[in-house]
Design a protein around this motif. Structure first.
Motif, mmCIF file in Angstrom:
data_model
loop_
_atom_site.group_PDB
_atom_site.id
_atom_site.type_symbol
_atom_site.label_atom_id
_atom_site.label_comp_id
_atom_site.label_asym_id
_atom_site.label_seq_id
_atom_site.Cartn_x
_atom_site.Cartn_y
_atom_site.Cartn_z
ATOM 1 N N LEU A 1 39.458 35.347 47.498
ATOM 2 C CA LEU A 1 40.568 35.792 46.663
ATOM 3 C C LEU A 1 40.208 37.086 45.938
ATOM 4 O O LEU A 1 39.055 37.303 45.565
ATOM 5 C CB LEU A 1 40.926 34.720 45.635
ATOM 6 C CG LEU A 1 41.749 33.530 46.138
ATOM 7 C CD1 LEU A 1 41.787 32.439 45.079
ATOM 8 C CD2 LEU A 1 43.169 33.971 46.501
ATOM 9 N N VAL A 2 41.214 37.929 45.730
ATOM 10 C CA VAL A 2 41.025 39.193 45.023
ATOM 11 C C VAL A 2 41.966 39.226 43.821
ATOM 12 O O VAL A 2 43.158 38.920 43.950
ATOM 13 C CB VAL A 2 41.312 40.395 45.940
ATOM 14 C CG1 VAL A 2 41.257 41.701 45.153
ATOM 15 C CG2 VAL A 2 40.311 40.433 47.090
ATOM 16 N N ALA A 3 41.429 39.574 42.670
ATOM 17 C CA ALA A 3 42.226 39.697 41.440
ATOM 18 C C ALA A 3 42.081 41.099 40.881
ATOM 19 O O ALA A 3 41.098 41.785 41.149
ATOM 20 C CB ALA A 3 41.773 38.662 40.409
ATOM 21 N N GLY A 4 43.062 41.498 40.087
ATOM 22 C CA GLY A 4 43.007 42.819 39.465
ATOM 23 C C GLY A 4 43.303 42.736 37.987
ATOM 24 O O GLY A 4 44.045 41.858 37.530
ATOM 25 N N VAL A 5 42.714 43.640 37.220
ATOM 26 C CA VAL A 5 42.962 43.693 35.780
ATOM 27 C C VAL A 5 42.946 45.151 35.328
ATOM 28 O O VAL A 5 42.188 45.967 35.859
ATOM 29 C CB VAL A 5 41.902 42.864 35.006
ATOM 30 C CG1 VAL A 5 40.513 43.455 35.188
ATOM 31 C CG2 VAL A 5 42.256 42.745 33.535
ATOM 32 N N ALA A 6 43.814 45.481 34.383
ATOM 33 C CA ALA A 6 43.877 46.843 33.838
ATOM 34 C C ALA A 6 43.157 46.893 32.497
ATOM 35 O O ALA A 6 43.418 46.068 31.610
ATOM 36 C CB ALA A 6 45.323 47.289 33.682
ATOM 37 N N MET A 7 42.267 47.865 32.367
ATOM 38 C CA MET A 7 41.494 48.037 31.141
ATOM 39 C C MET A 7 41.994 49.274 30.395
ATOM 40 O O MET A 7 42.415 50.256 31.014
ATOM 41 C CB MET A 7 40.013 48.206 31.477
ATOM 42 C CG MET A 7 39.434 47.131 32.390
ATOM 43 S SD MET A 7 39.475 45.485 31.679
ATOM 44 C CE MET A 7 38.283 45.706 30.346
#
Length: 697
Positions: A459-465
């Motif tokens: 699985l691949v997840a993304g987050v904005a910093m």
């Protein structure tokens, strides 16, 4: 003609000044190897009233640059392709933060690829050409800027790999900066040999340091080469900050609480209705220009948000620096879509839908570096309708932002796809937006792949910093909302699995970022990514596939010289197979590969058996049979359109559904089953096939 030629040996670049487009504010001819790019800068000296930088970048590829005609019916360059649009966006995102504050003159930067050697990195070349055209122009621009791409082959970094070397690389890292400051980063991992190749934070930081040193070296050379060739500066006045002290004090004394409440509401939605109402109230009671009120109000709001984050360590929606908004996930909520995932994080919601197809569904793309159009088998389309932020606007064709976000999500997911036999289209419909919709698309996209039966590595997840920095104080924010993106100093999107990073994109708004802050942001994002992935793993376990509608695919090989038998004279045989079984067939004449796809697994399997019988010497000798012959045969296979019955002297005959059931809506299995012995009569002999009738007792 006073032509100036500057050849930078260490950079393998040649710049020709005062040679072309001399009526523009700044222009040059850039050459690297056999690649030639014309870069020009033009400015309209009438300042715009709005508070923004009216910069437009156009990167244009000319077909004549590689000696070919434009594709399509009209033999002329028209609408920019996706690569041209994304390259324009890369250049814009690098140069925009370097313009001086208060600069509001319409500015056009145009890049035209006039010759291409199929070796040079066009995105690196184009940015270097644009930045140096801007540097020597008559605009108030004094920052040398350079771009570099870092590849990695056999665990060794390569600076500015050729396009051929990049094909063998497991890393594609594009970085631009000014001197020792990084301005923009785009990165993706590249899968090789059906293996995923995430990169660790440590290795990525090592690559970024290499890129930083390369950029610094290039910028020093550019500054030395171009300083004495800069045009006389135009008399362009910069806008002063509209922070009227009288208005500011009035707002602070009378509307602080209302603005605080409006900020809380804006943290829940990207709409700015609260601030608009406050500005109208002030305008009714005071004799001030509404534009001045709005400008001061905007600055005051930004000041409150940033001070609260840095001094009170509380974000505008009440979260701590590393807190992630609540996440909810549902999968396969669309009964007739191949796969779907509804991913909600706070007030950002993405519905990502997967469609699975065959080779014939692939997107045809023309690139300057390719001799022939290539087939793109993985597509990610991102849509951002106005209603997602409460706007009453029509839905139109995707713009640069939509293409950019879709490309980022695609880069994040593609290296983790293990099943390359199918054509895959993911569509992300943003239903609600308050920050980081592209990263929600990555999370939803990874689950939508699984929900449609596609095999992935992990699985691949993304987050904005985000980042807020004032002097020596700074705060790195996890999972930023729209307000923190708007009033912060960085938008840093990072996607990856538990094994490492698959893609990232960073834009800096304040003219550079230190290595220490970058390192902290990467590790803070890693922790956030793991927490999101844990929630996604729970959702993964609850996926129920829409097996009844998922397309089936069979891939097998025959002797290459047998392909002509599958096609038949004038394509009669393959057309008959496609019509009879309701499938799509792709054939490779060179290696004999056969791909059969369709929405019915039994029909796909039947078509495979038919082709294997056709090509493996099991052809029926029609001379051994005659019309009217009655025999008893075994039911070998049952399909929607009929059943195949074994013949007494080898091969199978077709017993059509109309000969078995009373009407086509009835199930064949109500009358016969595989393995049954039934009496049949031969009705017809043609084209190597035998048609049968059922002899009923």
């Amino acid at each position: 003609m006073n032509v100036i030629e500057l050849e930078l040996q260490n950079l393998r670049e040649k710049y020709t000044l005062e040679y072309v487009a001399k009526q523009s504010s700044g222009a040059l001819l850039y050459q690297s190897g056999g690649t030639v790019i014309l870069a020009s800068v033009s400015v309209d000296e009438k300042i715009v009233e709005e508070d923004f930088l009216p910069l437009t970048v156009q990167y244009i590829e000319k077909s004549y640059s590689i000696g070919k005609f434009p594709g399509g019916f009209i033999k002329r360059e028209g609408k920019p392709g996706e690569f041209e649009t994304l390259t324009s966006r890369i250049i814009d995102r690098t140069l925009r933060p370097i313009f001086p504050k208060g600069y509001s003159y319409p500015t056009q930067i145009t890049l035209m690829v006039l010759s291409y050697d199929k070796q040079s990195d066009l995105q690196v070349c184009a940015l270097n050409a644009a930045a140096n055209a801007l540097y020597i122009s008559s605009l108030p621009f004094y920052h040398p800027i350079s771009a570099v791409r870092i590849g990695m082959i056999e665990k060794q970094f390569i600076i500015n790999p050729t396009m051929q070397e990049l094909q063998n690389s497991t890393l594609d890292l594009y970085v631009s900066g000014s001197n020792d400051q990084l301005l923009m980063i785009e990165m993706r991992s590249l899968s090789k040999d059906s293996e995923t190749n995430e990169i660790s934070e440590e290795k990525l930081l090592e690559a970024l340091m290499l890129a930083k040193n390369s950029i610094l070296n290039s910028c020093i050379q550019y500054q030395n080469a171009f300083d004495t060739h800069k045009k006389d500066a135009l008399n362009l006045l910069l806008k002063s900050d509209k922070n009227n002290s009288e208005i500011y004090q009035y707002i602070k004394d009378n509307y602080s609480l209302e603005i605080q409440n409006a900020i809380v509401e804006m943290a829940k939605s990207e709409r700015t209705a609260g601030l608009k109402n406050i500005s109208l109230k002030i305008a009714e009671s005071k004799d001030w220009e509404i534009a001045d009120i709005v400008a001061v109000l905007k600055n005051y709001k930004k000041e409150i948000i940033r001070n609260q984050i840095l001094d009170k360590k509380i974000r505008c929606d009440g979260r701590g620096y590393e807190d992630i908004r609540p996440i909810e996930i549902q999968t396969n909520i669309l009964p007739f879509a191949h796969g779907s995932a509804l991913f909600t994080r706070g007030q950002t919601q993405a519905l990502v839908v997967s469609t699975i197809g065959s080779d014939s569904d692939a997107q045809t793309q023309e690139m300057l570096s390719d001799k022939l159009p290539n087939k793109e088998k993985f597509m990610f389309h991102y849509n951002f309708p106005g209603f997602s932020v409460g706007e009453a606007s029509i839905i139109s064709s995707p713009g640069r932002r939509e293409l950019g976000h879709g490309n980022l999500a695609k880069r994040a997911l593609e290296s983790n796809i293990l099943d390359h036999s199918k054509t895959i289209r993911l569509v992300s419909e943003i239903l609600e937006s308050n920050g980081s919709s592209s990263m929600a698309s990555v999370c939803g996209g990874s689950l939508a792949l699984l929900a449609s039966g596609i095999e992935i590595g992990s699985l691949v997840a993304g987050v904005a910093m985000g980042l807020v920095i004032e002097g020596d104080k700074y705060a790195i924010l996890t999972d930023i909302n729209g307000l923190e993106d708007q009033d912060g100093d960085m938008d840093f999107k990072i996607a990856g699995s538990k094994n490492g990073i698959t893609a990232m994109q960073m834009d800096i708004k304040m003219g550079g970022i230190s290595h220490i802050i970058l390192q902290e942001a990467l590790y803070q994002a890693k922790n956030a990514r793991k927490r999101i992935l844990d929630i996604m793993e729970e959702a993964k376990e609850k996926i129920i596939l829409n097996t009844d509608i998922l397309p089936s695919l069979e891939i097998f090989s025959v002797q290459p010289n047998k392909i002509v038998e599958i096609i038949g004279q004038g394509g009669k045989v393959i057309r008959d197979i496609i019509e009879r079984f309701g499938v799509s067939i792709d054939l490779d004449r060179e290696n004999g590969e056969v791909k059969i796809s369709g929405n019915d697994k039994n029909n796909v399997s039947g078509a495979k058996d038919f082709i294997l019988n056709l090509t493996q010497g099991q052809k029926i000798d029609l001379s051994q049979y005659e019309i009217g012959l009655i025999f008893e045969g075994e039911v070998k296979k049952i399909l929607d359109f009929g059943a195949f019955i074994s013949l007494p002297k080898g091969g199978d005959g077709l017993l059509h559904v109309t000969k078995i059931t009373k009407n086509r809506d009835e199930s064949i299995q109500s009358y016969i089953s595989e393995g049954d012995k039934i009496k049949c009569q031969i009705l017809g002999l043609s084209k190597g096939k035998i048609e049968l009738d059922l002899i009923k007792n």
